[in-house]
Design a protein around this motif. Structure first.
Motif, short mmCIF file in Angstrom:
data_model
loop_
_atom_site.label_atom_id
_atom_site.label_comp_id
_atom_site.label_asym_id
_atom_site.label_seq_id
_atom_site.Cartn_x
_atom_site.Cartn_y
_atom_site.Cartn_z
N GLU A 153 0.83 -1.20 0.00
CA GLU A 153 0.00 0.00 0.00
C GLU A 153 0.87 1.25 0.00
N ALA A 154 1.94 1.24 0.77
CA ALA A 154 2.85 2.38 0.80
C ALA A 154 3.55 2.54 -0.55
N GLU A 155 3.96 1.41 -1.13
CA GLU A 155 4.65 1.45 -2.43
C GLU A 155 3.72 1.98 -3.51
N ARG A 156 2.45 1.54 -3.50
CA ARG A 156 1.48 2.00 -4.50
C ARG A 156 1.21 3.50 -4.34
N PHE A 157 1.06 3.95 -3.10
CA PHE A 157 0.81 5.38 -2.87
C PHE A 157 1.95 6.23 -3.42
N LEU A 158 3.18 5.86 -3.13
CA LEU A 158 4.32 6.63 -3.61
C LEU A 158 4.42 6.59 -5.13
N ARG A 159 4.09 5.44 -5.70
CA ARG A 159 4.12 5.33 -7.16
C ARG A 159 3.07 6.25 -7.80
N GLU A 160 1.86 6.25 -7.24
CA GLU A 160 0.80 7.09 -7.78
C GLU A 160 1.08 8.57 -7.52
N LEU A 161 1.71 8.87 -6.40
CA LEU A 161 2.07 10.26 -6.11
C LEU A 161 3.09 10.77 -7.12
#
Length: 245
Positions: free
Chosen positions: A172-180
């Motif tokens: 979830e953290a990895e996805r958030f940073l990727r989308e950011l």
């Protein structure tokens, strides 16, 4: 759309058999949208609001929705209506500024003049605010702050904690940073910020940072100092690995 209220109502909906709707929801979720198939009378439906429509980053989808909005902009009754539709068009082309994190829909805003990045959630109800704060605080600790009407991520503390969690396998953290990062790229492109924009701000906050500490080790009655270096990098597939210099 009521131009006097300056609000665009945009929705995409599919009606059909449950199996078809369920499959479409799976495909849309794989493309980035948060949607579910649900019963609508005798059929099943998948409904998407403006934010969910903009979340889908499939090239064909973006092109089709963008063309639809361009036609609507050309048919606008007045300048205000056209402006609202064109704003929705930009979100479809470049992505929405809403990014979910641990069940909380955060909004991202950036001011180039002050280089200020703000990531917050401003719900209407106090109960929603409390749940959001608890969900984020549980994972990010002191990297989260709350006011009377909003909960926000501290920058850079929360983002660096997310980088650490992503490096340890938190998807979830990895996805958030990727989308950011994806949003930052689209944001800068839309505003012609080749240098010094939101993407550069993120790179400064999330660039690999290291801490070196001297440890005293007793080896066979002889004490020696070993320097241990821990480095965190966004997108790493594993946790930080100490290495002796």
């Amino acid at each position: 759309m009521n131009s006097a209220s300056a609000i665009l109502y945009l929705e995409a909906r599919l009606l059909g058999p449950g199996k078809c709707a369920g499959r479409l929801a799976e495909v849309l979720r794989a493309l980035g949208a948060r949607v579910e198939a649900r019963p609508c009378g005798r059929e099943w439906c998948v409904s998407m609001g403006a934010d969910q429509i903009a979340e889908v980053r499939h090239e064909g989808w973006v092109a089709a929705v963008a063309e639809f909005l361009r036609r609507k902009a050309a048919e606008a009754k007045d300048e205000e209506e056209r402006r609202i539709i064109e704003r929705a068009l930009r979100e479809v082309l470049y992505g929405t500024n809403r990014i979910w994190l641990y069940g909380v829909p955060l909004r991202v805003s950036y001011r180039p003049d002050t280089n200020a990045l703000v990531i917050r959630y401003s719900p209407e109800r106090e109960e929603e605010l409390r749940r959001a704060y608890e969900a984020l605080r549980e994972r990010l600790g002191g990297g989260v702050t709350a006011g009377r009407r909003h909960v926000a991520l501290k920058v850079p503390e929360a983002l660096r904690e997310l980088a650490r969690r992503a490096a340890q396998g938190d998807q979830e953290a990895e996805r958030f940073l990727r989308e950011l990062r994806r949003y930052a790229e689209a944001h800068d492109k839309a505003r012609g910020l080749a240098e010094g924009g939101l993407l550069k701000k993120l790179e400064e906050v999330l660039k690999p940072h290291a801490a070196v500490e001297g440890l005293v080790v007793d080896v066979g009655g002889v004490q020696t100092v070993v320097k241990v270096r821990a480095e965190v990098e966004v997108g790493a597939g594993a946790g930080s690995t100490p290495a002796a210099d």
